[in-house]
Design a protein around this motif. Structure first.
Motif, short mmCIF file in Angstrom:
data_model
loop_
_atom_site.label_atom_id
_atom_site.label_comp_id
_atom_site.label_asym_id
_atom_site.label_seq_id
_atom_site.Cartn_x
_atom_site.Cartn_y
_atom_site.Cartn_z
N UNK A 1 0.80 -1.11 0.05
CA UNK A 1 0.08 0.11 0.07
C UNK A 1 1.10 1.28 -0.07
N UNK A 2 0.50 2.21 -0.74
CA UNK A 2 1.20 3.47 -0.89
C UNK A 2 0.24 4.54 -0.87
N UNK A 3 0.45 5.78 -0.61
CA UNK A 3 -0.50 7.12 -0.49
C UNK A 3 0.14 8.28 -1.45
N UNK A 4 -0.79 8.61 -2.48
CA UNK A 4 -0.35 9.64 -3.25
C UNK A 4 -1.52 10.79 -3.19
N UNK A 5 -0.87 12.11 -3.48
CA UNK A 5 -1.90 13.33 -3.52
C UNK A 5 -2.42 13.31 -4.99
N UNK A 6 -3.21 14.29 -5.14
CA UNK A 6 -4.07 14.37 -6.35
C UNK A 6 -3.12 14.91 -7.72
N UNK A 7 -1.91 15.06 -7.24
CA UNK A 7 -0.98 15.37 -8.40
C UNK A 7 -0.01 14.19 -8.65
N UNK A 8 -0.38 13.06 -8.02
CA UNK A 8 0.40 11.72 -8.34
C UNK A 8 1.70 11.57 -7.50
N UNK A 9 1.93 12.48 -6.69
CA UNK A 9 2.95 12.57 -5.82
C UNK A 9 2.75 11.88 -4.62
N UNK A 10 4.04 10.97 -4.37
CA UNK A 10 4.01 10.14 -3.10
C UNK A 10 4.08 10.73 -1.86
N UNK A 11 3.17 10.43 -1.06
CA UNK A 11 3.31 11.25 0.37
C UNK A 11 3.82 10.24 1.39
N UNK A 12 4.52 11.02 2.43
CA UNK A 12 5.17 10.39 3.51
C UNK A 12 4.09 9.91 4.55
N UNK A 13 4.40 8.48 5.02
CA UNK A 13 3.24 7.80 5.76
C UNK A 13 4.13 7.45 6.89
N UNK A 14 3.35 7.21 8.04
CA UNK A 14 4.06 6.78 9.45
C UNK A 14 3.11 5.51 9.77
N UNK A 15 4.08 4.51 10.29
CA UNK A 15 3.51 3.31 10.57
C UNK A 15 4.24 2.70 11.65
N UNK A 16 3.70 1.68 12.45
CA UNK A 16 4.29 1.09 13.62
C UNK A 16 5.09 0.12 12.89
N UNK A 17 6.14 -0.52 13.64
CA UNK A 17 6.97 -1.59 12.96
C UNK A 17 6.36 -2.93 13.21
N UNK A 18 5.40 -3.03 13.71
CA UNK A 18 4.40 -4.10 13.83
C UNK A 18 3.08 -4.13 13.77
N UNK A 19 2.82 -3.01 13.25
CA UNK A 19 1.29 -2.84 12.59
C UNK A 19 1.38 -1.95 11.35
N UNK A 20 1.81 -2.60 10.33
CA UNK A 20 1.85 -1.90 9.19
C UNK A 20 0.59 -1.72 8.29
N UNK A 21 -0.65 -2.39 8.91
CA UNK A 21 -1.80 -2.07 8.28
C UNK A 21 -2.40 -0.81 8.94
N UNK A 22 -1.78 -0.09 9.69
CA UNK A 22 -2.32 1.12 10.32
C UNK A 22 -1.42 2.20 9.74
#
Length: 440
Positions: free
Chosen positions: A74-95
């Motif tokens: 899973x990745x996150x991109x803004x409406x211009x198509x640029x990848x956004x920085x996302x924070x996750x926990x090491x053992x909860x990558x689904x959050x």
């Protein structure tokens, strides 16, 4: 203490086929909404109501059931198509926690296809040949050595007691352990004394003996801030492990660890593929004494996995009196494993992952047969440079072969001897042809 990204939800929470979206630790007046665009793809919109400060959107992806998302892709991109920085926990990558700047009103969250395609999983029927002419059956065994289930015993944080206690005790029992290490050098200002660095020569001696396995717990067990730092933490640890295992497969288990936060614009799959890692962050029974009743919990878990023919995973931290797990409790769990040793394949996590992946993507095809012979093809599409765990072929001969000499030959005509009296043969996990011959 294991840190969780689960904190107080805002007043508004959305549920989209199991996906939950909410403003993090916030009660208004800004609002968040989401729309499904496709399978594993949705658009999240933030309505600011005049607010200009950055907002944080928390997304929970379902990690079980029929709506489970491939969180590592899973990745996150803004409406211009640029990848956004996302924070996750090491053992909860689904959050995911997505920081939304004042100029961004919407973003798209989606699972993207892996750059390295995953092998297609075959069916049980494709892994068996039941030949009507000869009456013989050939199958790819569920586990090596005719075992019913597999067991891996993992140790985290490269603690000195792993060298002083865990490895000597494992060797007493004849068991292989997997050691999740933090091999990065001490960083400026850090109070952490990285025992892997200070005891490098001892770990090197362990790896030369070849009876234990190393795995990636990141270079410093501190998380990462940004893509470059992710590369240093995951890639740096991987490269340190490879230097200690020259000439061997680079495929290694990765667990980013509890208590760590990771910020990146990329998918976890990107790092797994780049550094030849596989995700080992879930499905393991913690054996720290603080949880209580660990020996009995292990007994029950092992019995369940034996009944179902599955991979049982357990993990420890520090071994010794007054530490995470007492030596007495550690030995008690190993005694239980010893009781079931004839049914268990006790191996390293990478060994087990390799066999599981090789088997699940392999198939057997009958080429020709007569009353005394059987020619067949094994197709195994995994990367031979990484996946080198031998596959076990099991032969069930017809009654007419009971007194015959049975030989298995490879494509070069070389004889492969049975690994035991039950006509189990270990073969390389590569596509090849074989002939079984019964000579009266």
């Amino acid at each position: 203490m294991i840190y969780s990204l689960v904190t107080r939800l805002g007043a508004q929470t959305l549920d989209l086929g199991g996906v939950k979206v909410a403003l993090e630790s916030y009660s208004g007046p800004a609002k968040v909404s989401a729309t499904n665009l496709d399978k594993f793809k949705l658009r999240v919109q933030v309505e600011r109501m005049g607010e200009s400060q950055p907002l944080s959107v928390r997304v929970e992806l379902p990690n079980s059931g029929r709506n489970v998302w491939p969180a590592n892709d899973v990745e996150v991109r803004d409406e211009a198509g640029d990848a956004m920085l996302v924070r996750r926990s090491g053992i909860e990558w689904e959050i995911l926690l997505v920081s939304v700047a004042d100029k961004i009103s919407a973003f798209v969250l989606q699972a993207v296809p892996p750059a390295v395609p995953l092998p297609r999983s075959t069916s049980d029927k494709e892994r068996v040949i039941q030949d009507a002419t000869s009456g013989a059956q050939v199958r790819i065994a569920n586990w090596p050595q005719g075992r019913t289930a597999a067991l891996s015993i993992r140790f985290d944080d490269s603690h000195p007691t792993h060298l002083r206690k865990a490895i000597p005790i494992l060797r007493e029992y004849g068991f292989k352990g997997t050691f999740m290490v933090n091999p990065g050098p001490k960083e400026p200002g850090s109070r952490q004394n990285y025992s892997f660095e200070t005891q490098h020569a001892e770990w090197e001696a362990v790896m030369k003996q070849g009876d234990m396995e190393l795995a990636n717990h990141s270079a410093h067990h501190r998380g990462a801030k940004g893509d470059d730092d992710m590369d240093r933490e995951i890639g740096g640890a991987a490269e340190a492990i490879w230097k200690l295992t020259p000439g061997k497969s680079k495929l290694t288990a990765l667990n980013l660890g509890g208590g760590t936060l990771w910020e990146t614009t990329r998918t976890l799959r990107h790092y797994l593929d780049k550094y030849h890692q596989f995700d080992a962050s879930s499905g393991s029974l913690g054996m720290d004494d603080s949880y209580g009743g660990r020996v009995e919990a292990f007994r029950k878990a092992l019995e369940t996995h034996l009944q179902r023919g599955l991979w049982c995973r357990v993990h420890y931290h520090y071994i010794g009196e007054g530490l995470s797990s007492s030596e007495a409790h550690f030995r008690a769990a190993l005694d239980i494993a010893k009781e079931h040793q004839d049914k268990l394949w006790i191996a390293g996590m990478a060994d087990i992952h390799k066999y599981q992946t090789e088997r699940s993507s392999s198939k057997l095809t009958l080429v020709k047969s007569d009353s005394n012979s059987l020619a067949f093809q094994l197709d195994c599409p995994t990367d031979a440079a990484l996946y080198d765990q031998p596959l076990t072929l099991e032969l069930s001969p017809p009654e007419s072969w009971k007194s015959a000499q049975i030989l298995l030959r490879d494509a070069k005509g070389q004889t492969i001897n049975a690994a035991d009296s039950h006509l189990r043969f270990e073969v390389s996990p590569h596509s090849s042809s074989f002939v079984i011959q019964a000579t009266p």
